[in-house]
Design a protein around this motif. Structure first.
Motif, PDB file in Angstrom:
ATOM      1  N   LEU A 115      -5.577 -45.398  52.171  1.00  0.00           N
ATOM      2  CA  LEU A 115      -4.162 -44.971  51.928  1.00  0.00           C
ATOM      3  C   LEU A 115      -3.819 -44.360  50.780  1.00  0.00           C
ATOM      4  O   LEU A 115      -4.197 -44.868  49.671  1.00  0.00           O
ATOM      5  N   THR A 116      -2.917 -43.197  50.794  1.00  0.00           N
ATOM      6  CA  THR A 116      -2.257 -42.639  49.676  1.00  0.00           C
ATOM      7  C   THR A 116      -0.817 -43.297  49.841  1.00  0.00           C
ATOM      8  O   THR A 116      -0.196 -42.863  50.549  1.00  0.00           O
ATOM      9  N   ARG A 117      -0.694 -44.245  48.765  1.00  0.00           N
ATOM     10  CA  ARG A 117       0.928 -44.856  48.615  1.00  0.00           C
ATOM     11  C   ARG A 117       1.506 -43.888  47.990  1.00  0.00           C
ATOM     12  O   ARG A 117       1.490 -43.739  46.350  1.00  0.00           O
ATOM     13  N   VAL A 118       2.725 -43.162  48.420  1.00  0.00           N
ATOM     14  CA  VAL A 118       3.278 -42.502  47.804  1.00  0.00           C
ATOM     15  C   VAL A 118       4.659 -43.169  47.073  1.00  0.00           C
ATOM     16  O   VAL A 118       5.217 -44.057  47.805  1.00  0.00           O
ATOM     17  N   HIS A 119       4.756 -42.849  45.944  1.00  0.00           N
ATOM     18  CA  HIS A 119       5.852 -43.668  45.138  1.00  0.00           C
ATOM     19  C   HIS A 119       7.122 -43.302  45.384  1.00  0.00           C
ATOM     20  O   HIS A 119       7.511 -42.186  44.638  1.00  0.00           O
ATOM     21  N   GLY A 120       7.899 -43.729  46.352  1.00  0.00           N
ATOM     22  CA  GLY A 120       9.255 -43.748  46.808  1.00  0.00           C
ATOM     23  C   GLY A 120       9.478 -44.133  47.832  1.00  0.00           C
ATOM     24  O   GLY A 120       8.532 -44.283  48.591  1.00  0.00           O
ATOM     25  N   THR A 121      10.645 -43.867  48.448  1.00  0.00           N
ATOM     26  CA  THR A 121      10.913 -44.392  49.666  1.00  0.00           C
ATOM     27  C   THR A 121      11.780 -43.405  50.417  1.00  0.00           C
ATOM     28  O   THR A 121      12.496 -42.496  49.902  1.00  0.00           O
ATOM     29  N   PHE A 122      11.549 -42.798  51.804  1.00  0.00           N
ATOM     30  CA  PHE A 122      11.952 -41.884  52.332  1.00  0.00           C
ATOM     31  C   PHE A 122      12.502 -42.129  53.819  1.00  0.00           C
ATOM     32  O   PHE A 122      12.267 -43.124  54.464  1.00  0.00           O
ATOM     33  N   GLU A 123      13.380 -41.296  54.314  1.00  0.00           N
ATOM     34  CA  GLU A 123      13.883 -41.637  55.720  1.00  0.00           C
ATOM     35  C   GLU A 123      12.871 -40.937  56.361  1.00  0.00           C
ATOM     36  O   GLU A 123      12.455 -39.734  56.171  1.00  0.00           O
ATOM     37  N   ALA A 124      12.585 -41.969  57.619  1.00  0.00           N
ATOM     38  CA  ALA A 124      11.306 -41.394  58.415  1.00  0.00           C
ATOM     39  C   ALA A 124      11.641 -41.968  59.525  1.00  0.00           C
ATOM     40  O   ALA A 124      12.487 -42.773  60.035  1.00  0.00           O
ATOM     41  N   ASP A 125      10.942 -41.391  60.788  1.00  0.00           N
ATOM     42  CA  ASP A 125      10.871 -41.827  62.133  1.00  0.00           C
ATOM     43  C   ASP A 125       9.459 -42.286  62.450  1.00  0.00           C
ATOM     44  O   ASP A 125       9.337 -42.515  63.655  1.00  0.00           O
ATOM     45  N   ALA A 126       8.262 -42.021  61.565  1.00  0.00           N
ATOM     46  CA  ALA A 126       7.066 -42.757  61.995  1.00  0.00           C
ATOM     47  C   ALA A 126       6.588 -43.469  60.488  1.00  0.00           C
ATOM     48  O   ALA A 126       6.931 -43.108  59.571  1.00  0.00           O
ATOM     49  N   ASN A 151       5.545 -33.624  43.487  1.00  0.00           N
ATOM     50  CA  ASN A 151       6.920 -34.191  43.113  1.00  0.00           C
ATOM     51  C   ASN A 151       7.186 -35.549  42.921  1.00  0.00           C
ATOM     52  O   ASN A 151       8.001 -36.003  42.648  1.00  0.00           O
ATOM     53  N   TYR A 152       5.965 -36.146  43.382  1.00  0.00           N
ATOM     54  CA  TYR A 152       5.729 -37.604  43.561  1.00  0.00           C
ATOM     55  C   TYR A 152       4.665 -38.394  42.882  1.00  0.00           C
ATOM     56  O   TYR A 152       3.415 -37.643  42.898  1.00  0.00           O
ATOM     57  N   SER A 153       4.533 -39.469  42.069  1.00  0.00           N
ATOM     58  CA  SER A 153       3.410 -39.939  41.842  1.00  0.00           C
ATOM     59  C   SER A 153       2.833 -40.683  43.034  1.00  0.00           C
ATOM     60  O   SER A 153       3.702 -40.953  43.762  1.00  0.00           O
ATOM     61  N   PHE A 154       1.807 -40.996  43.236  1.00  0.00           N
ATOM     62  CA  PHE A 154       0.964 -41.475  44.265  1.00  0.00           C
ATOM     63  C   PHE A 154      -0.285 -42.397  43.757  1.00  0.00           C
ATOM     64  O   PHE A 154      -1.012 -42.126  42.737  1.00  0.00           O
ATOM     65  N   THR A 155      -0.637 -43.284  44.523  1.00  0.00           N
ATOM     66  CA  THR A 155      -1.961 -43.934  44.238  1.00  0.00           C
ATOM     67  C   THR A 155      -2.867 -44.108  45.593  1.00  0.00           C
ATOM     68  O   THR A 155      -2.423 -44.411  46.546  1.00  0.00           O
ATOM     69  N   TYR A 156      -4.130 -43.648  45.126  1.00  0.00           N
ATOM     70  CA  TYR A 156      -5.110 -43.763  46.329  1.00  0.00           C
ATOM     71  C   TYR A 156      -5.524 -45.184  46.431  1.00  0.00           C
ATOM     72  O   TYR A 156      -5.941 -45.914  45.428  1.00  0.00           O
ATOM     73  N   LEU A 157      -5.355 -45.833  47.732  1.00  0.00           N
ATOM     74  CA  LEU A 157      -5.864 -47.226  47.799  1.00  0.00           C
ATOM     75  C   LEU A 157      -6.926 -47.353  48.920  1.00  0.00           C
ATOM     76  O   LEU A 157      -6.631 -46.642  49.856  1.00  0.00           O
TER      77      LEU A 157
END
Length: 163
Positions: A115-126, A151-157
């Motif tokens: 899982l790549t956890r993208v650090h942010g919250t987004f509007e989504a439909d999936a 544009n966002y930091s992220f963490t590979y989990l």
């Protein structure tokens, strides 16, 4: 027995995408996806497959759809996750690559989650399903800062199913 791996990039609110598209562009994550999945079977839903301009090189595409007469060049089409996994049984590590509905179906079958956890919250439909910490053990974590290409930091989990 193959090790079934789910691979996804999801935001902190588990958002995967909106209108059949990703809501971020992370070149290093695409590169990692390519490195991990090349040479393997990739199992996905029809909508995910249709977001590709063309099939991804050096991978066997298995598309799950309810549409009985669906056919696309470069894809093996099946009507169930069970059939998809049966076709991928000789691959030591088939990958489930989405979308939301397919991840939900595959979660009980999966042995591993990349899982790549993208650090942010987004509007989504999936959305990616909730990872229940009772069933999964975090075995690796690698942080990637925001930079000129991301544009966002992220963490590979990397999660392994708990014994």
């Amino acid at each position: 027995m193959p090790q079934i791996t789910m691979i996804a990039a999801a935001a902190e609110n588990n958002a995967l995408g909106k209108d059949n598209d990703l809501v971020w562009h992370l070149p290093d994550d695409f590169k990692r996806f390519k490195e991990l999945t090349t040479g393997h079977h990739i199992i996905m839903g029809r909508k995910t497959f249709e977001t590709f301009p063309k099939p991804l090189p050096n991978r066997t595409h298995i598309v799950i759809t309810r549409k009985k007469d669906y056919q696309k060049e470069g894809a093996v089409v099946v009507n169930s996750l069970e059939k998809a996994l049966e076709l991928a049984k000789d691959d030591p590590q088939p990958f489930i690559i989405g979308g939301g509905e397919i991840y939900e179906l595959a979660l009980p079958e999966a042995d591993k989650i990349e899982l790549t956890r993208v650090h942010g919250t987004f509007e989504a439909d999936a959305f990616f399903p909730e990872i229940d910490e009772k069933n999964w053990t975090l075995v690796a974590s690698h942080f990637h800062p925001k930079d000129e290409r991301h544009n966002y930091s992220f963490t590979y989990l990397t999660y392994q199913r708990a014994e």
